[in-house]
Design a protein around this motif. Sequence first.
Motif, PDB file in Angstrom:
ATOM      1  N   CYS A  31      -3.582  -4.156 -11.115  1.00  0.00           N
ATOM      2  CA  CYS A  31      -2.447  -4.475 -12.483  1.00  0.00           C
ATOM      3  C   CYS A  31      -1.785  -2.977 -12.620  1.00  0.00           C
ATOM      4  O   CYS A  31      -0.645  -2.591 -12.710  1.00  0.00           O
ATOM      5  CB  CYS A  31      -3.422  -4.512 -13.603  1.00  0.00           C
ATOM      6  SG  CYS A  31      -3.579  -6.610 -13.845  1.00  0.00           S
ATOM      7  N   ALA A  32      -2.204  -2.042 -12.259  1.00  0.00           N
ATOM      8  CA  ALA A  32      -1.332  -1.000 -11.870  1.00  0.00           C
ATOM      9  C   ALA A  32      -0.258  -0.593 -11.240  1.00  0.00           C
ATOM     10  O   ALA A  32       0.442  -0.208 -11.638  1.00  0.00           O
ATOM     11  CB  ALA A  32      -2.554   0.184 -12.378  1.00  0.00           C
ATOM     12  N   ALA A  33      -0.412  -1.286 -10.008  1.00  0.00           N
ATOM     13  CA  ALA A  33       0.397  -1.556  -8.843  1.00  0.00           C
ATOM     14  C   ALA A  33       1.492  -1.851  -8.750  1.00  0.00           C
ATOM     15  O   ALA A  33       2.345  -1.596  -8.804  1.00  0.00           O
ATOM     16  CB  ALA A  33      -0.987  -1.927  -8.037  1.00  0.00           C
ATOM     17  N   LEU A  34       1.302  -2.860  -9.862  1.00  0.00           N
ATOM     18  CA  LEU A  34       2.120  -4.233  -9.661  1.00  0.00           C
ATOM     19  C   LEU A  34       3.064  -3.203 -11.436  1.00  0.00           C
ATOM     20  O   LEU A  34       4.286  -3.348 -11.383  1.00  0.00           O
ATOM     21  CB  LEU A  34       1.671  -5.593 -10.593  1.00  0.00           C
ATOM     22  CG  LEU A  34       2.360  -6.529 -11.796  1.00  0.00           C
ATOM     23  CD1 LEU A  34       3.806  -7.183  -9.949  1.00  0.00           C
ATOM     24  CD2 LEU A  34       2.084  -7.772 -11.412  1.00  0.00           C
ATOM     25  N   ARG A  83       9.216   1.091 -11.841  1.00  0.00           N
ATOM     26  CA  ARG A  83      10.088   1.348 -11.171  1.00  0.00           C
ATOM     27  C   ARG A  83      11.721   0.990 -11.165  1.00  0.00           C
ATOM     28  O   ARG A  83      12.547   1.150 -11.453  1.00  0.00           O
ATOM     29  CB  ARG A  83       9.661   1.207  -9.875  1.00  0.00           C
ATOM     30  CG  ARG A  83      10.486   1.835  -8.639  1.00  0.00           C
ATOM     31  CD  ARG A  83      10.902   3.007  -8.494  1.00  0.00           C
ATOM     32  NE  ARG A  83      11.835   3.736  -7.369  1.00  0.00           N
ATOM     33  CZ  ARG A  83      12.524   5.061  -7.350  1.00  0.00           C
ATOM     34  NH1 ARG A  83      12.648   5.414  -8.313  1.00  0.00           N
ATOM     35  NH2 ARG A  83      13.142   4.803  -5.512  1.00  0.00           N
ATOM     36  N   LEU A  84      11.673  -0.630 -11.595  1.00  0.00           N
ATOM     37  CA  LEU A  84      13.098  -1.654 -11.472  1.00  0.00           C
ATOM     38  C   LEU A  84      13.590  -1.243 -13.331  1.00  0.00           C
ATOM     39  O   LEU A  84      14.755  -1.465 -13.350  1.00  0.00           O
ATOM     40  CB  LEU A  84      12.808  -3.016 -11.626  1.00  0.00           C
ATOM     41  CG  LEU A  84      12.140  -2.895  -9.717  1.00  0.00           C
ATOM     42  CD1 LEU A  84      11.536  -4.391  -9.755  1.00  0.00           C
ATOM     43  CD2 LEU A  84      13.258  -2.394  -8.385  1.00  0.00           C
ATOM     44  N   VAL A 125       3.886   8.914 -11.134  1.00  0.00           N
ATOM     45  CA  VAL A 125       4.014   8.837  -9.419  1.00  0.00           C
ATOM     46  C   VAL A 125       2.712   8.328  -8.151  1.00  0.00           C
ATOM     47  O   VAL A 125       2.326   7.714  -7.568  1.00  0.00           O
ATOM     48  CB  VAL A 125       4.722   9.930  -9.539  1.00  0.00           C
ATOM     49  CG1 VAL A 125       4.680  10.519  -7.241  1.00  0.00           C
ATOM     50  CG2 VAL A 125       6.304   9.280  -9.891  1.00  0.00           C
ATOM     51  N   SER A 126       1.181   9.069  -9.057  1.00  0.00           N
ATOM     52  CA  SER A 126       0.629   9.246  -8.713  1.00  0.00           C
ATOM     53  C   SER A 126      -0.342   7.846  -8.600  1.00  0.00           C
ATOM     54  O   SER A 126      -1.068   7.568  -7.286  1.00  0.00           O
ATOM     55  CB  SER A 126      -0.159  10.401  -9.428  1.00  0.00           C
ATOM     56  OG  SER A 126      -1.461  10.386  -8.452  1.00  0.00           O
ATOM     57  N   LEU A 127      -0.243   7.336  -9.729  1.00  0.00           N
ATOM     58  CA  LEU A 127      -1.040   5.991  -9.540  1.00  0.00           C
ATOM     59  C   LEU A 127       0.087   5.225  -9.099  1.00  0.00           C
ATOM     60  O   LEU A 127      -0.423   3.363  -8.087  1.00  0.00           O
ATOM     61  CB  LEU A 127      -0.783   4.979 -10.686  1.00  0.00           C
ATOM     62  CG  LEU A 127      -1.261   4.264 -10.981  1.00  0.00           C
ATOM     63  CD1 LEU A 127      -3.149   4.579 -10.835  1.00  0.00           C
ATOM     64  CD2 LEU A 127      -1.669   3.476 -12.236  1.00  0.00           C
ATOM     65  N   HIS A 128       1.314   5.187  -8.344  1.00  0.00           N
ATOM     66  CA  HIS A 128       2.444   4.319  -7.773  1.00  0.00           C
ATOM     67  C   HIS A 128       1.496   4.285  -6.384  1.00  0.00           C
ATOM     68  O   HIS A 128       1.889   2.933  -5.320  1.00  0.00           O
ATOM     69  CB  HIS A 128       3.450   4.582  -7.628  1.00  0.00           C
ATOM     70  CG  HIS A 128       4.412   4.296  -6.862  1.00  0.00           C
ATOM     71  ND1 HIS A 128       4.908   2.657  -6.830  1.00  0.00           N
ATOM     72  CD2 HIS A 128       4.750   4.201  -5.629  1.00  0.00           C
ATOM     73  CE1 HIS A 128       5.964   2.258  -6.020  1.00  0.00           C
ATOM     74  NE2 HIS A 128       5.700   2.933  -4.770  1.00  0.00           N
ATOM     75  N   TYR A 129       1.013   5.504  -5.473  1.00  0.00           N
ATOM     76  CA  TYR A 129       0.428   5.430  -4.031  1.00  0.00           C
ATOM     77  C   TYR A 129      -0.842   4.909  -4.434  1.00  0.00           C
ATOM     78  O   TYR A 129      -0.835   4.473  -2.958  1.00  0.00           O
ATOM     79  CB  TYR A 129       1.228   7.245  -3.895  1.00  0.00           C
ATOM     80  CG  TYR A 129       2.323   7.320  -3.474  1.00  0.00           C
ATOM     81  CD1 TYR A 129       3.484   6.641  -2.420  1.00  0.00           C
ATOM     82  CD2 TYR A 129       3.150   8.275  -4.577  1.00  0.00           C
ATOM     83  CE1 TYR A 129       4.653   7.061  -2.045  1.00  0.00           C
ATOM     84  CE2 TYR A 129       4.514   8.666  -4.032  1.00  0.00           C
ATOM     85  CZ  TYR A 129       5.201   7.371  -3.030  1.00  0.00           C
ATOM     86  OH  TYR A 129       6.851   8.227  -3.034  1.00  0.00           O
TER      87      TYR A 129
END
Length: 379
Positions: A129-132, A138-139, A270-274
């Motif tokens: 869910c965090a990745a999504l 971002r959008l 940002v950290s979570l994004h990666y």
Amino acid sequence: MTSKGATPLLPSHHSSPSRESPKDGKSAYFPYVSEPLRRSGSGSSPGNDRREYVNEKSEQGEGLLERARHDVQITPNLPEKGSKPALSATVIIPIWIALSSAVILYNKYLYSNLNYPYPIFITAYHLGCAALGTRVLRLTTNLMDGLDKIEMTRELYIKSILPIGVLFSGSLILSNTAYLTLSVSFIQMLKAFTPVAILLISAIFKLQVLTSRLVIIVLLISAGCSLAAYGEVHFEMFGFLCQVSAVAFESSRLVMIQILLQGLKMDPLVSLHYYAPVCAIINACFLPFTEGLAPFREFMRIGPLIMFSNAAVAFGLNVAAVFLIGAAGGLVLTLAGVFKDILLISSSVLFFGSPITSIQIFGYSLALGGMVAYKTASK
């Protein structure tokens, strides 16, 4: 599902070399072309150019460790204060404390009261869910603008993000597994040992010199955590080993961040994004051999509303952390974390009936004093 009860712990690296001298007076590390080579132009000797380039490259590894030695902290490499959206500390700190406490108490309620003992699935679900969520932000918002400052290459991702993600995944799985058998209050007391683990691992990598003052702080925190464990009424060895291992994984992750990702300032989102996609995939690979299909069959019994709100609270904590970094300094973050832990321990007693002995209170007080002393000593 953040890094267990503590402030988010985040990486850093820089995207491009700088020729400017550092303002803090620390020695600089320039990884590419040396100054003599820059000045030589086409008329310089090829042999000298080659020797200078080789010497420069041979110092690269030493430069990474040397820079890491300057900034060994409990929460290393957070973006500078004010680099993110500003919000009053009196507003964001209570929100962060509430969300951080809610994540832990909500998970414990899910595991114990709702009889959903599937920590690996919950971890993978939260991270998925965090990745999504980070990609949606971002959008739709400017909260992910930090991604524009990062030059993420395949080599950097494989050599740095992937191994740190493995450690992160291990710490999350082990910590959440500990909640199946240990009380929230006892787990929070054990987490107070994290600064000691960071210092010891940093000393092994020669990033930190153990001065007499740091040794006293290590002994103080260790004694406090030992007393807290000794005074635990319902001691479970399996849960204890899981939580201790989680602390070791998380501490190793922080030290590896300090070594591998020097200079690239990542905020929690940002950290979570990666990291989230990597960790979600790793956890999903464990599912067939551990929890199987049971979490999916029980999902509807718990209900989509509870499961979605559980993940939303965890993701909201990471959003709040972005504003928290811009509103408070390092010592304030540490004190806020201490207050949050005390609140969690009190809530555990009220909501789950977790017993706390006077020995534990005394031991945890020693550990908290050591944590604050460590943060003060590192300033």
